[in-house]
Design a protein around this motif. Structure first.
Motif, PDB file in Angstrom:
ATOM      1  N   THR A  59       6.234 -10.564   5.452  1.00 46.65           N
ATOM      2  CA  THR A  59       5.784 -10.528   4.374  1.00 46.65           C
ATOM      3  C   THR A  59       4.755 -11.739   3.916  1.00 46.65           C
ATOM      4  OG1 THR A  59       7.166 -10.770   2.942  1.00 46.65           O
ATOM      5  CG2 THR A  59       7.342  -8.689   3.544  1.00 46.65           C
ATOM      6  N   GLU A  60       5.057 -12.819   4.377  1.00 49.16           N
ATOM      7  CA  GLU A  60       4.496 -13.967   4.493  1.00 49.16           C
ATOM      8  C   GLU A  60       3.433 -14.458   5.324  1.00 49.16           C
ATOM      9  OE1 GLU A  60       4.940 -15.746   1.703  1.00 49.16           O
ATOM     10  OE2 GLU A  60       6.801 -14.692   1.057  1.00 49.16           O
ATOM     11  N   LYS A  92       7.777  -4.024   0.893  1.00 44.85           N
ATOM     12  CA  LYS A  92       7.016  -5.131   1.314  1.00 44.85           C
ATOM     13  C   LYS A  92       6.701  -5.203   2.812  1.00 44.85           C
ATOM     14  CE  LYS A  92       7.308  -9.192  -0.888  1.00 44.85           C
ATOM     15  NZ  LYS A  92       7.910 -10.161  -1.504  1.00 44.85           N
ATOM     16  N   SER A  95       4.388  -2.703   3.836  1.00 49.48           N
ATOM     17  CA  SER A  95       2.765  -2.923   3.317  1.00 49.48           C
ATOM     18  C   SER A  95       2.503  -4.371   4.034  1.00 49.48           C
ATOM     19  CB  SER A  95       2.952  -2.517   2.127  1.00 49.48           C
ATOM     20  OG  SER A  95       3.882  -3.309   1.130  1.00 49.48           O
ATOM     21  N   LEU A  96       2.858  -5.203   3.018  1.00 45.70           N
ATOM     22  CA  LEU A  96       2.364  -6.740   3.282  1.00 45.70           C
ATOM     23  C   LEU A  96       2.804  -6.816   4.780  1.00 45.70           C
ATOM     24  CD1 LEU A  96       3.713  -8.499   0.075  1.00 45.70           C
ATOM     25  CD2 LEU A  96       1.382  -7.322   0.764  1.00 45.70           C
ATOM     26  N   HIS A  99       0.161  -5.044   7.121  1.00 42.91           N
ATOM     27  CA  HIS A  99      -1.162  -5.827   6.776  1.00 42.91           C
ATOM     28  C   HIS A  99      -1.111  -6.949   7.651  1.00 42.91           C
ATOM     29  CE1 HIS A  99      -4.530  -7.009   3.991  1.00 42.91           C
ATOM     30  NE2 HIS A  99      -5.043  -6.789   5.232  1.00 42.91           N
ATOM     31  N   ASN A 100      -0.091  -8.162   7.348  1.00 43.54           N
ATOM     32  CA  ASN A 100      -0.214  -9.389   8.266  1.00 43.54           C
ATOM     33  C   ASN A 100      -0.182  -9.228   9.589  1.00 43.54           C
ATOM     34  OD1 ASN A 100      -0.197 -10.808   5.881  1.00 43.54           O
ATOM     35  ND2 ASN A 100       2.082 -10.985   5.732  1.00 43.54           N
ATOM     36  N   GLN A 153       2.309   2.612   6.183  1.00 47.62           N
ATOM     37  CA  GLN A 153       2.380   1.663   7.430  1.00 47.62           C
ATOM     38  C   GLN A 153       1.535   2.684   8.575  1.00 47.62           C
ATOM     39  OE1 GLN A 153       5.902   1.278   9.951  1.00 47.62           O
ATOM     40  NE2 GLN A 153       5.658  -0.632   9.597  1.00 47.62           N
TER      41      GLN A 153
END
Length: 328
Positions: A59-60, A92, A95-96, A99-100, A153
């Motif tokens: 998520t980072e 997260k 989603s995040l 996305h990453n 996703q």
């Protein structure tokens, strides 16, 4: 040498995928933050010259040096115990995190396969479940944090495919089992085996009439491998269509020992699917794939793995990594 990034690499499915791609001659970059994964699952690979491990939360922002040809995104809590305890992190990751990784795939011009799930079908009104079925999911129910994360996703993955021309693949994974599952993660097979080994009653939720279809890990990995190298970008069910009720399965698995295993019944959890059976027509046609391992054979291998675990693992109730993530 082709390079592949596998997220969730220290998890059950992820670690077996690492093994497969190492054996196929790939350089494997493994990523995990150990929120639910276990370093023991990949410890045998750490000294391999074609294996690199990166401890990181997807998520980072993700940065990988050098080329990346393929990405497998398997980083997500995947059992009810996990995503009910860490719901925000589950959302997260879907989603995040997705996305990453899609952004990384775009930057590296890599093909990406995302691990979706049969839970996108919710408590299905169509049986068995084909890929064309849109599902029956409660967005605000307790399981929605996992179900909707996976549905999002799929949506963002298809958006990247359509808008950016990204090469994407989507595996809708049905119940999978085998060695390296967490014994106390709440899923049916490790829960039953753990109770058998501890000489406890088997816990059946509801009246046990709900169904599941269990796919052995070797078959699942083969299906995912074939899907990655296929030319198909829409979702494909990967699972075993042999359906069984939980009550019948409890009776079946209790025969693994000579003990007279008793059953105890508890209330069915909210939104728990009453039926689960994949329609794998598409996988057969596109991938020339179907499960090969009989359930009795797969359960025996899984039981032998759990039986050899030390007592501290057998009696451990919760995963130690939850604490450092629970407030994030």
């Amino acid at each position: 040498m082709k390079r592949i990034l596998i997220t969730g690499a220290a998890g059950f499915l992820g670690s077996h995928l690492c093994d497969r791609f190492i054996n196929e001659g790939f350089f494997v970059i493994a990523m995990d933050n150990f929120i639910t994964g276990d370093s023991k699952n990949i410890s045998h690979l750490l000294s391999h010259p074609n294996f690199e491990f990166i401890e990181h939360d997807v998520t980072e922002f993700i940065s990988i040096a050098g080329k990346v040809d393929y990405i497998l995104h398997f980083a997500s809590p995947a059992s009810p115990i996990d995503y009910l305890k860490i719901p925000i992190q589950t959302l997260k990751a879907g989603s995040l995190g997705t996305h990453n990784l899609l952004g990384l795939a775009k930057a590296k011009k890599a093909r990406i396969l995302i691990a979706s799930t049969s839970e996108v079908y919710g408590d299905p009104l169509v049986h068995p479940q084909p890929e064309t079925y849109y599902g029956n999911v409660s967005t605000i129910g307790p399981r929605g944090v996992y179900d909707e994360a996976k549905r999002f996703q799929e949506s963002i993955t298809m958006a990247y495919h359509r808008f950016h021309g990204l090469e994407t693949r989507i595996a809708r994974i049905f119940n999978t089992y085998g060695p390296r599952m967490r014994l106390n993660d709440g899923r049916v097979i490790p829960a039953f085996i753990g109770q058998i080994l501890r000489r406890e009653r088997l816990t059946v939720f509801g009246d046990g009439s709900q169904t599941r279809s269990f796919c052995y890990i070797d078959d699942q990995v083969e299906g995912i491998y074939r899907l990655l190298f296929s030319d198909y970008n829409k979702p494909v069910n990967i699972g075993n269509p042999k359906e069984i009720t939980i009550l019948d399965f409890a009776k079946e698995i209790s025969k693994l020992t000579d003990n007279d295993t008793q059953l105890t019944f508890k209330q069915l959890p909210k939104d728990d699917p009453l039926q689960r059976q994949p329609d794998i027509t598409l996988a057969k046609e596109l991938l020339n794939w179907e499960p090969k391992v009989d359930r009795s054979e797969g359960i025996k291998k899984t039981f032998d793995y759990f039986r050899d675990l030390p007592d501290d693992v057998l009696y451990k109730k919760e995963h130690k990594s939850f604490e450092k993530h629970i407030k994030r």
